[in-house]
Design a protein around this motif. Structure first.
Motif, PDB file in Angstrom:
ATOM      1  N   PRO A 120      42.332  37.091  50.925  1.00  0.00           N
ATOM      2  CA  PRO A 120      41.375  37.056  49.813  1.00  0.00           C
ATOM      3  C   PRO A 120      41.112  38.434  49.217  1.00  0.00           C
ATOM      4  CG  PRO A 120      40.174  36.982  51.887  1.00  0.00           C
ATOM      5  CD  PRO A 120      41.655  36.996  52.243  1.00  0.00           C
ATOM      6  N   TRP A 121      40.702  38.436  47.946  1.00  0.00           N
ATOM      7  CA  TRP A 121      40.121  39.627  47.333  1.00  0.00           C
ATOM      8  C   TRP A 121      38.670  39.704  47.778  1.00  0.00           C
ATOM      9  CZ3 TRP A 121      42.518  43.297  44.378  1.00  0.00           C
ATOM     10  CH2 TRP A 121      43.797  43.011  43.922  1.00  0.00           C
ATOM     11  N   PRO A 122      38.069  40.892  47.728  1.00  0.00           N
ATOM     12  CA  PRO A 122      36.636  40.986  48.013  1.00  0.00           C
ATOM     13  C   PRO A 122      35.830  40.207  46.959  1.00  0.00           C
ATOM     14  CG  PRO A 122      37.695  43.142  48.187  1.00  0.00           C
ATOM     15  CD  PRO A 122      38.691  42.219  47.543  1.00  0.00           C
ATOM     16  N   PRO A 123      34.542  39.933  47.248  1.00  0.00           N
ATOM     17  CA  PRO A 123      33.711  39.129  46.343  1.00  0.00           C
ATOM     18  C   PRO A 123      33.666  39.685  44.918  1.00  0.00           C
ATOM     19  CG  PRO A 123      32.558  39.549  48.410  1.00  0.00           C
ATOM     20  CD  PRO A 123      33.826  40.349  48.452  1.00  0.00           C
ATOM     21  N   GLN A 124      33.628  38.765  43.968  1.00  0.00           N
ATOM     22  CA  GLN A 124      33.676  39.125  42.556  1.00  0.00           C
ATOM     23  C   GLN A 124      32.277  39.400  41.988  1.00  0.00           C
ATOM     24  OE1 GLN A 124      37.184  38.815  40.943  1.00  0.00           O
ATOM     25  NE2 GLN A 124      37.240  39.258  43.144  1.00  0.00           N
ATOM     26  N   GLY A 125      32.145  40.549  41.346  1.00  0.00           N
ATOM     27  CA  GLY A 125      30.899  40.923  40.682  1.00  0.00           C
ATOM     28  C   GLY A 125      31.166  41.195  39.214  1.00  0.00           C
ATOM     29  N   ILE A 126      30.108  41.543  38.480  1.00  0.00           N
ATOM     30  CA  ILE A 126      30.246  41.738  37.032  1.00  0.00           C
ATOM     31  C   ILE A 126      30.208  43.233  36.684  1.00  0.00           C
ATOM     32  CG2 ILE A 126      29.346  41.148  34.740  1.00  0.00           C
ATOM     33  CD1 ILE A 126      27.878  38.790  35.989  1.00  0.00           C
ATOM     34  N   TYR A 127      31.286  43.716  36.111  1.00  0.00           N
ATOM     35  CA  TYR A 127      31.329  45.080  35.554  1.00  0.00           C
ATOM     36  C   TYR A 127      30.837  45.008  34.116  1.00  0.00           C
ATOM     37  CZ  TYR A 127      34.378  46.681  39.376  1.00  0.00           C
ATOM     38  OH  TYR A 127      34.894  47.041  40.599  1.00  0.00           O
ATOM     39  N   SER A 128      30.001  45.981  33.750  1.00  0.00           N
ATOM     40  CA  SER A 128      29.530  46.003  32.370  1.00  0.00           C
ATOM     41  C   SER A 128      29.238  47.433  31.937  1.00  0.00           C
ATOM     42  CB  SER A 128      28.254  45.156  32.239  1.00  0.00           C
ATOM     43  OG  SER A 128      27.718  45.284  30.936  1.00  0.00           O
ATOM     44  N   LYS A 129      29.603  47.735  30.682  1.00  0.00           N
ATOM     45  CA  LYS A 129      29.320  49.070  30.157  1.00  0.00           C
ATOM     46  C   LYS A 129      27.821  49.256  29.965  1.00  0.00           C
ATOM     47  CE  LYS A 129      33.661  50.455  28.098  1.00  0.00           C
ATOM     48  NZ  LYS A 129      34.253  51.544  27.321  1.00  0.00           N
ATOM     49  N   GLU A 179      34.885  45.409  27.512  1.00  0.00           N
ATOM     50  CA  GLU A 179      33.668  46.143  27.910  1.00  0.00           C
ATOM     51  C   GLU A 179      33.040  45.565  29.169  1.00  0.00           C
ATOM     52  OE1 GLU A 179      32.513  44.497  23.837  1.00  0.00           O
ATOM     53  OE2 GLU A 179      31.229  46.264  24.022  1.00  0.00           O
ATOM     54  N   SER A 180      33.599  44.466  29.647  1.00  0.00           N
ATOM     55  CA  SER A 180      33.003  43.780  30.785  1.00  0.00           C
ATOM     56  C   SER A 180      34.073  42.926  31.462  1.00  0.00           C
ATOM     57  CB  SER A 180      31.852  42.903  30.287  1.00  0.00           C
ATOM     58  OG  SER A 180      31.205  42.287  31.360  1.00  0.00           O
ATOM     59  N   MET A 181      33.862  42.614  32.741  1.00  0.00           N
ATOM     60  CA  MET A 181      34.759  41.663  33.426  1.00  0.00           C
ATOM     61  C   MET A 181      34.134  41.304  34.754  1.00  0.00           C
ATOM     62  SD  MET A 181      37.899  43.764  35.251  1.00  0.00           S
ATOM     63  CE  MET A 181      37.621  45.107  36.412  1.00  0.00           C
ATOM     64  N   MET A 182      34.650  40.254  35.372  1.00  0.00           N
ATOM     65  CA  MET A 182      34.311  39.981  36.761  1.00  0.00           C
ATOM     66  C   MET A 182      35.528  40.311  37.604  1.00  0.00           C
ATOM     67  SD  MET A 182      31.880  36.612  36.695  1.00  0.00           S
ATOM     68  CE  MET A 182      31.221  36.861  38.356  1.00  0.00           C
ATOM     69  N   SER A 183      35.299  41.068  38.665  1.00  0.00           N
ATOM     70  CA  SER A 183      36.369  41.411  39.596  1.00  0.00           C
ATOM     71  C   SER A 183      35.731  42.053  40.829  1.00  0.00           C
ATOM     72  CB  SER A 183      37.391  42.343  38.938  1.00  0.00           C
ATOM     73  OG  SER A 183      38.528  42.501  39.771  1.00  0.00           O
ATOM     74  N   ASP A 202      26.503  42.825  41.864  1.00  0.00           N
ATOM     75  CA  ASP A 202      27.101  42.212  43.058  1.00  0.00           C
ATOM     76  C   ASP A 202      26.748  40.724  43.141  1.00  0.00           C
ATOM     77  OD1 ASP A 202      28.333  41.865  45.450  1.00  0.00           O
ATOM     78  OD2 ASP A 202      26.928  43.084  46.627  1.00  0.00           O
ATOM     79  N   THR A 203      27.380  39.930  42.282  1.00  0.00           N
ATOM     80  CA  THR A 203      27.060  38.494  42.242  1.00  0.00           C
ATOM     81  C   THR A 203      27.690  37.713  43.403  1.00  0.00           C
ATOM     82  OG1 THR A 203      28.930  38.234  40.724  1.00  0.00           O
ATOM     83  CG2 THR A 203      26.747  38.327  39.732  1.00  0.00           C
ATOM     84  N   GLN A 204      28.702  38.309  44.053  1.00  0.00           N
ATOM     85  CA  GLN A 204      29.425  37.623  45.138  1.00  0.00           C
ATOM     86  C   GLN A 204      29.755  36.187  44.733  1.00  0.00           C
ATOM     87  OE1 GLN A 204      27.479  38.282  48.929  1.00  0.00           O
ATOM     88  NE2 GLN A 204      27.119  40.428  48.439  1.00  0.00           N
ATOM     89  N   ALA A 205      30.439  36.065  43.610  1.00  0.00           N
ATOM     90  CA  ALA A 205      30.627  34.748  42.990  1.00  0.00           C
ATOM     91  C   ALA A 205      31.770  33.931  43.604  1.00  0.00           C
ATOM     92  CB  ALA A 205      30.840  34.920  41.490  1.00  0.00           C
ATOM     93  N   TRP A 206      32.866  34.588  43.919  1.00  0.00           N
ATOM     94  CA  TRP A 206      33.988  33.886  44.574  1.00  0.00           C
ATOM     95  C   TRP A 206      34.945  34.929  45.132  1.00  0.00           C
ATOM     96  CZ3 TRP A 206      33.624  34.405  39.278  1.00  0.00           C
ATOM     97  CH2 TRP A 206      34.720  34.955  38.608  1.00  0.00           C
ATOM     98  N   LEU A 207      35.873  34.489  45.988  1.00  0.00           N
ATOM     99  CA  LEU A 207      36.860  35.400  46.580  1.00  0.00           C
ATOM    100  C   LEU A 207      38.239  34.794  46.348  1.00  0.00           C
ATOM    101  CD1 LEU A 207      34.132  35.355  48.560  1.00  0.00           C
ATOM    102  CD2 LEU A 207      35.476  36.976  49.866  1.00  0.00           C
TER     103      LEU A 207
END
Ligand code: PCA
Length: 302
Positions: A120-129, A179-183, A202-207
């Motif tokens: 798995p990838w680590p938990p997905q969070g939201i990057y935003s400028k 300008e934004s993404m989840m990763s 750090d939304t920890q949305a999915w892996l």
């Protein structure tokens, strides 16, 4: 006789997935007594991420690493680990993998491939400028998508999805294409995103999971001892990869923080909004995946 294989992957050499693949290739070399040499082609140098599955299927590369959720439009089960908040911890991600595995083995088998291991990838969070309080703050924002689900999330929050592969993320943020993404922290650090982005929630949305595939004909051409060596090295890589994913999470988030990025828990409104997005995605996914999808969810939740 010596056999030489090419293994295509889309992620940079310093990413923990690639380091794990390199260790896997070294293990195979050693355990096969030098009979099977695997050359790892990192950073989408041999094939771009969306092309790797077909390349392994057609034998243009004997092996390759893919991100399962990239292929959700082909078959919904590939996208199960990209559904927000369905499996949002390492334990749950592995539980979901266990439920997915027999289905994946069957489908990939029908396509002339074999799943060697998954990480798995680590938990997905939201990057935003800019700072976010709620999903409404994402309206009109150019949002990098890497899968059908991440594009759908953009639509649901009113952002503009732009598909950008991991290898191009750095440039896309630098030039303002997105300008934004989840990763994960891992991909953010690979792209040195702290140079362009100041917030990660750090939304920890999915892996989502990567899987390493091999072309079945190439596998069958190996002698039994070499096949066994490959399978043993793959099992070891799966265990080692999970530990690396956990380690990479904290390490990469710390490095982004050190570079000036704010690593934050999601504000309550953003958290509630994303939970609703997750419910919508699951509902839509179940409608498309049908009884097979429902059976997977039931097996996972049992
Ligand atoms: N990195 C990959 C997929 C998920 C992740 O954490 C990417 O952003 O493309």
């Amino acid at each position: 006789a010596q056999t030489k294989w090419d293994l295509a992957t889309a992620y940079p050499a310093t990413n923990f997935h690639t380091e794990n693949i390199n260790a896997f290739a070294a293990d195979v070399d050693k355990a096969s007594g030098g009979k099977l040499k695997i050359t790892v082609h990192a950073n989408a140098a041999l094939f771009k991420a969306p092309e790797i599955k077909r390349a392994v299927q057609g034998g243009q590369a004997q092996a390759g690493e893919i991100l399962l959720v990239n292929f959700q439009n082909e078959w919904q089960i590939f996208g199960a680990d990209g559904l927000p908040f369905l499996a949002d911890s390492y334990d749950e991600a592995m539980k979901l993998y266990k439920a997915q595995k027999p289905l994946l083995d069957k489908k990939l088998g029908e396509q002339g491939m074999m799943l060697l291991y998954s990480v798995p990838w680590p938990p997905q969070g939201i990057y935003s400028k800019k700072p976010l309080a709620a999903a409404a703050d994402l309206k009109g924002i150019k949002w990098r998508a890497y899968s059908p689900a991440t594009a759908r999330i953009a639509e649901l929050v009113g952002a503009q999805p732009v598909t950008v592969q991991a290898a191009e993320v750095s440039q896309a943020f630098a030039t303002g294409v997105v300008e934004s993404m989840m990763s994960s922290g891992s991909t953010g650090w690979d792209a040195k995103l702290h140079e362009h982005v100041k917030y990660w929630y750090d939304t920890q949305a999915w892996l989502p999971k990567n899987v390493v595939l091999v072309n079945v004909a190439a596998f069958k051409a190996l002698d039994k001892a070499t096949q066994d060596a490959l399978l043993k090295a793959a099992a070891d890589a799966e265990t080692r990869g999970l530990a690396s994913a956990k380690k990479a999470n904290g390490e990469t988030l710390d490095k982004l923080k050190g570079g000036g990025m704010n690593i934050l828990p999601p504000p309550p409104a953003l958290k509630a909004d994303m939970a609703k997005v997750g419910e919508t995605l699951l509902k839509e996914w179940l409608a498309k995946a049908g009884p097979e999808g429902q059976a997977l969810i039931d097996a996972y939740r049992k």
